[in-house]
Write an enzyme that holds these catalytic residues in place. Structure first.
Site, PDB file in Angstrom:
ATOM      1  N   GLU A   1       0.837  -1.196   0.000  1.00  0.00           N
ATOM      2  CA  GLU A   1       0.000   0.000   0.000  1.00  0.00           C
ATOM      3  C   GLU A   1       0.877   1.254   0.000  1.00  0.00           C
ATOM      4  OE1 GLU A   1      -2.779  -0.174   3.235  1.00  0.00           O
ATOM      5  OE2 GLU A   1      -3.810  -1.944   2.459  1.00  0.00           O
TER       6      GLU A   1
ATOM      7  N   HIS B   1      -8.262   1.139   1.626  1.00  0.00           N
ATOM      8  CA  HIS B   1      -8.024   1.058   3.075  1.00  0.00           C
ATOM      9  C   HIS B   1      -8.823   2.139   3.819  1.00  0.00           C
ATOM     10  CE1 HIS B   1      -4.894  -0.504   6.167  1.00  0.00           C
ATOM     11  NE2 HIS B   1      -6.069  -0.296   6.736  1.00  0.00           N
TER      12      HIS B   1
END
Length: 529
Positions: free
Chosen positions: A261, A279
């Site tokens: 990420e 997220h």
């Protein structure tokens, strides 16, 4: 008057909390590194989210700081060890995001079942493909939840509200706790995968959970089932997930987290039956407000009255307390760790008895480190401060007793843990008031230092057992450093603790378990003194 610096963007409710408690507060987010260094020494407390990194030079310059509050769960941006050394309490807010993250998981389940993201994209493109988007009805289906902690328990409740049958894999909840939640507990992830129509994940990313959902587990899932991950990237093997969704083995998958990420590029994005979000588990106005209020209240309580809530590091002790408690803390942690590694989770009751000198010292830190050792094998961010809270959240009953006398020792701690496997006990003492020793296991007298690589086994008290155990270790090239035996004359059984120089493989432990007259073999790594 204490003075607080809010160093990152945060809900204004935090400012209101501090001012209501007569605490001076400066809201100064977004400062440069030079500006932060110039002001950090003026504050007694700092509240952060994830933008400000309190490490190195900046932390060293925070001479007055007594407490750091993180509005959120992760504290990667804080040097917790450095804070502990300086007596700075580091707090987080582990419960502010629970409901919103649970709701996102349920939303992903519903969206995947009804193909909402794909149908929305198609409709906006001017198409009207009613026949293409044939969904799955959730009522009556079986949902599987991996991890029944704070978030997972809420997901279970919400899925039951959708009239789904809920099955749970969580080695840390007992059968009694599962029954109270109204869910069915299963023993393995594989069993859960084979049983349910929808599988959702709510566990931390640990060594034990990395790629927990791998090609084997995904292959065991029913054809046409759905996988959802709103926990942590890395728990699901993304290559295996890609293959399963591309082949049609899985009907759909929904992800809020990724192995890397920010996930700006990922081959999973190629597949129409995988829906993704960036997220956003904690991204609601309510959650952001909750964590801001919670962190401000916790910090204010500590600054004004010394009350510690949701600390992620052990509170500092005076030099005298540290000197007195240090050997007891080591003994207590090793006792908890020994049972945590030699008894499968699913604990329902923990009882600690303090006898002799141990009954007269500060017992609360000892209870905490026992629970820390017991739970730390598979739990994320458990420490001596939050272990009691986490144990109670899992429905574990904790009790303690004290007695000024002891039958055989000047000081003694007895630990008894009850769970799905039955009951396991261990007693420990201090030799010369400083050297920890285990002196009794499962009512059998056996003495050894709680250190290094320990193989624990129980057996029928018959000739040849020790020789056969030694032969297995010798064949594996494992040297024995210490070998302690204990016998139960009334039952015809015996126990042994073997300290070995190198960790045994699972194959070695399995070979020992299969030996004649051997009843149980378990292994624990207890570290150095």
């Amino acid at each position: 008057m204490p003075k607080v610096w809010i160093a990152d963007k945060m809900s204004s409710r935090a400012i209101e909390v501090f001012k209501a408690r007569n605490i001076e507060v400066d809201y100064k987010p977004g400062l440069s590194d030079e500006e932060k260094l110039s002001i950090v020494g003026d504050y007694d407390a700092i509240a952060v989210r994830s933008s400000t990194t309190l490490k190195g030079e900046l932390l060293e310059a925070a001479k007055r700081v007594k407490v750091i509050g993180r509005a959120g769960i992760g504290v990667d941006n804080v040097d917790v060890e450095g804070c502990s050394r300086r007596g700075i309490v580091v707090m987080n807010t582990p419960f502010g995001n629970t409901i919103t993250t649970a709701e996102l998981a349920v939303a992903h389940i519903v969206a995947a079942a009804r193909m909402i993201p794909q149908a929305s994209e198609s409709t906006k493109a001017g198409k009207w493909e009613k026949s293409r988007f044939m969904g799955m009805e959730l009522t009556g289906k079986k949902a599987g939840v991996i991890g029944a902690g704070n978030i997972g328990a809420i997901v279970c409740d919400r899925l039951k509200g959708l009239h789904m049958s809920v099955f749970v894999y969580d080695p840390f909840i007992s059968d009694e706790r599962a029954s109270a939640m109204g869910v069915t507990k299963v023993e393995t992830v594989a069993e859960l995968a084979e049983t349910v129509d929808i599988l959702t994940i709510h566990v931390p990313l640990l060594a034990a959970t990395r790629n927990l959902i791998n090609a084997d587990i995904i292959g065991r899932m029913k054809k046409g089932s759905i996988l959802v991950n709103c926990a942590r990237g890395g728990i699901v093997d993304e290559d295996a997930l890609y293959d399963a969704c591309a082949s049609g083995h899985l009907r759909a998958a929904a992800l809020d987290v990724f192995a890397t990420e920010p996930a700006r590029e990922n081959r999973l994005f190629e597949l129409d039956n995988i829906s993704c979000t960036p997220h956003i588990g904690a991204s609601t106005n309510e959650a952001q407000e909750n964590v801001a209020v919670q962190v401000a209240e916790q910090m204010a309580d500590y600054l004004l009255s010394g009350v510690v809530s949701n600390a992620v590091n052990v509170p500092s002790l005076t030099q005298e307390e540290q000197r007195l408690l240090a050997p007891y803390l080591l003994l207590a942690e090793r006792m908890g760790s020994f049972i945590g590694q030699t008894m499968k989770p699913g604990y329902s009751r923990v009882k600690v008895s303090f006898e002799g000198k141990a009954a007269s010292i500060n017992r609360k830190p000892l209870i905490n480190v026992i629970l820390q050792g017991l739970l730390s094998q598979s739990m994320e961010e458990v420490n001596a401060v939050n272990a009691g809270m986490l144990a109670k959240d899992r429905g574990i009953d904790i009790s303690e007793t004290g007695s000024d006398s002891s039958d055989h020792f000047a000081t003694l701690i007895k630990l008894e843990v009850e769970g799905d496997e039955g009951v396991r006990t261990v007693s420990g003492t201090l030799f010369d008031e400083r050297r920890p020793r285990l002196v009794n296991i499962d009512t059998c007298e056996v003495e050894i230092a709680p250190v290094g690589n320990l193989i624990f086994f129980q057996n029928e008290d018959k000739p040849g057992v020790i020789a056969s155990i030694g032969a297995v270790l010798a064949d594996a090239g494992i040297n024995i450093g210490d070998f302690r035996l204990g016998r139960r004359e009334d039952t015809g059984s015996a126990v042994a603790l073997i300290q070995v120089d190198t960790p045994p493989s699972q194959d070695v432990l399995d070979r020992m378990s299969e030996l004649r007259h051997v009843l149980e073999v378990r292994y624990a790594e207890l570290g150095d003194m």
